[in-house]
Write an enzyme that holds these catalytic residues in place. Sequence first.
Site, PDB file in Angstrom:
ATOM      1  N   GLY A   1      26.217  18.963   7.067  1.00 22.14           N
ATOM      2  CA  GLY A   1      27.367  18.370   7.712  1.00 22.14           C
ATOM      3  C   GLY A   1      27.522  18.910   9.112  1.00 22.14           C
ATOM      4  O   GLY A   1      26.611  19.546   9.664  1.00 22.14           O
TER       5      GLY A   1
ATOM      6  N   VAL B   1      23.981  22.503   2.934  1.00 23.51           N
ATOM      7  CA  VAL B   1      24.018  22.610   1.480  1.00 23.51           C
ATOM      8  C   VAL B   1      22.594  22.852   0.985  1.00 23.51           C
ATOM      9  O   VAL B   1      21.656  22.147   1.391  1.00 23.51           O
ATOM     10  CB  VAL B   1      24.600  21.344   0.825  1.00 23.51           C
ATOM     11  CG1 VAL B   1      24.668  21.516  -0.687  1.00 23.51           C
ATOM     12  CG2 VAL B   1      25.989  21.048   1.389  1.00 23.51           C
TER      13      VAL B   1
ATOM     14  N   LYS C   1      26.887  25.794  -0.484  1.00 22.25           N
ATOM     15  CA  LYS C   1      27.285  25.253   0.816  1.00 22.25           C
ATOM     16  C   LYS C   1      27.668  26.425   1.704  1.00 22.25           C
ATOM     17  O   LYS C   1      28.584  27.189   1.385  1.00 22.25           O
ATOM     18  CB  LYS C   1      28.472  24.302   0.640  1.00 22.25           C
ATOM     19  CG  LYS C   1      28.958  23.651   1.919  1.00 22.25           C
ATOM     20  CD  LYS C   1      30.075  22.654   1.611  1.00 22.25           C
ATOM     21  CE  LYS C   1      30.542  21.925   2.849  1.00 22.25           C
ATOM     22  NZ  LYS C   1      31.604  20.923   2.522  1.00 22.25           N
TER      23      LYS C   1
ATOM     24  N   ASP D   1      38.421  11.648   1.477  1.00 22.58           N
ATOM     25  CA  ASP D   1      37.155  11.124   1.991  1.00 22.58           C
ATOM     26  C   ASP D   1      36.327  10.508   0.870  1.00 22.58           C
ATOM     27  O   ASP D   1      35.126  10.793   0.736  1.00 22.58           O
ATOM     28  CB  ASP D   1      36.367  12.222   2.704  1.00 22.58           C
ATOM     29  CG  ASP D   1      35.291  11.660   3.638  1.00 22.58           C
ATOM     30  OD1 ASP D   1      35.318  10.440   3.919  1.00 22.58           O
ATOM     31  OD2 ASP D   1      34.431  12.443   4.079  1.00 22.58           O
TER      32      ASP D   1
END
Length: 276
Positions: free
Chosen positions: A17, A22, A36, A130
């Site tokens: 991200g 991750v 993560k 999300d």
Amino acid sequence: MRRRLGGHRLLGEIGRGSTSAVYLALDAQGREVAVKALLPEFVGEPEALNRMAREMAAQGRVRSAYVARLLDGLVTAERPFVVLEYVPGTPLADLVPAYGPLTGDRLVRFARRLAIAIADVHDAGVLHRDVAPGNVIVQGDRPTLIDFGIAHPAGAPQITRRGMVVGTPAYLAPELIEGEVATVASDVFSWASTVAYAATGRPPFGRGSLHGVCFRILRGEADLDGVPEPVAGLVRAAQRRDPADRPRARWLAGALAGPAPHGDGPDRLRGRGVAA
């Protein structure tokens, strides 16, 4: 790549991200987990640390067969990390282009189980914020909701303003585009858009510029051609412009399992705390 983190052996990167990566990893018992970790350049950033702490606090409250479990984590580590249940499967965003839309009973089961996942999140007092094809891992017709990076306790203060987009734009509820706070109804709208994508292979408000997509969301111009009944009717109800008119996620799950729960249909939710 650093090979160990918090007692976990990192096997390889499986996702990335804006502020974290991750990894597939093995825990001390040799079980596969997902780790993560903040990217090195963000380790000293207070906002990145606070976001990871909020993610742990939110995801740690949720217990669901259709939500990845938080297993461990340490925000104060030299490289802050969280340890999550590893979910085998393929993100819906990759599955549909590769193999085509979900159809028939498979689509109904997928939609129902995703609604259960969101209901379980809401029952834990959390907003996901999300829900989108990239955050739903699919194995067969079983979805697992992942990525609580911007999740938030329901009712907690939220910093929003017109023009600030937080989440996956094509799947956001209209009130979020207008700068209003997220609610359980916002997650329900995103459920509907994600299910429409699963059924058609198309984002229901189209592709192209962010401005154009947001304009169509605000105007309610969803393309649901190809979404079969009864799923289409529930998607339309969950995409109603007024958040107070949308059904709850638990109601949607019940409706997909059989007859609508008595006395709790979409038209009866106004004024009953949908905004939680």
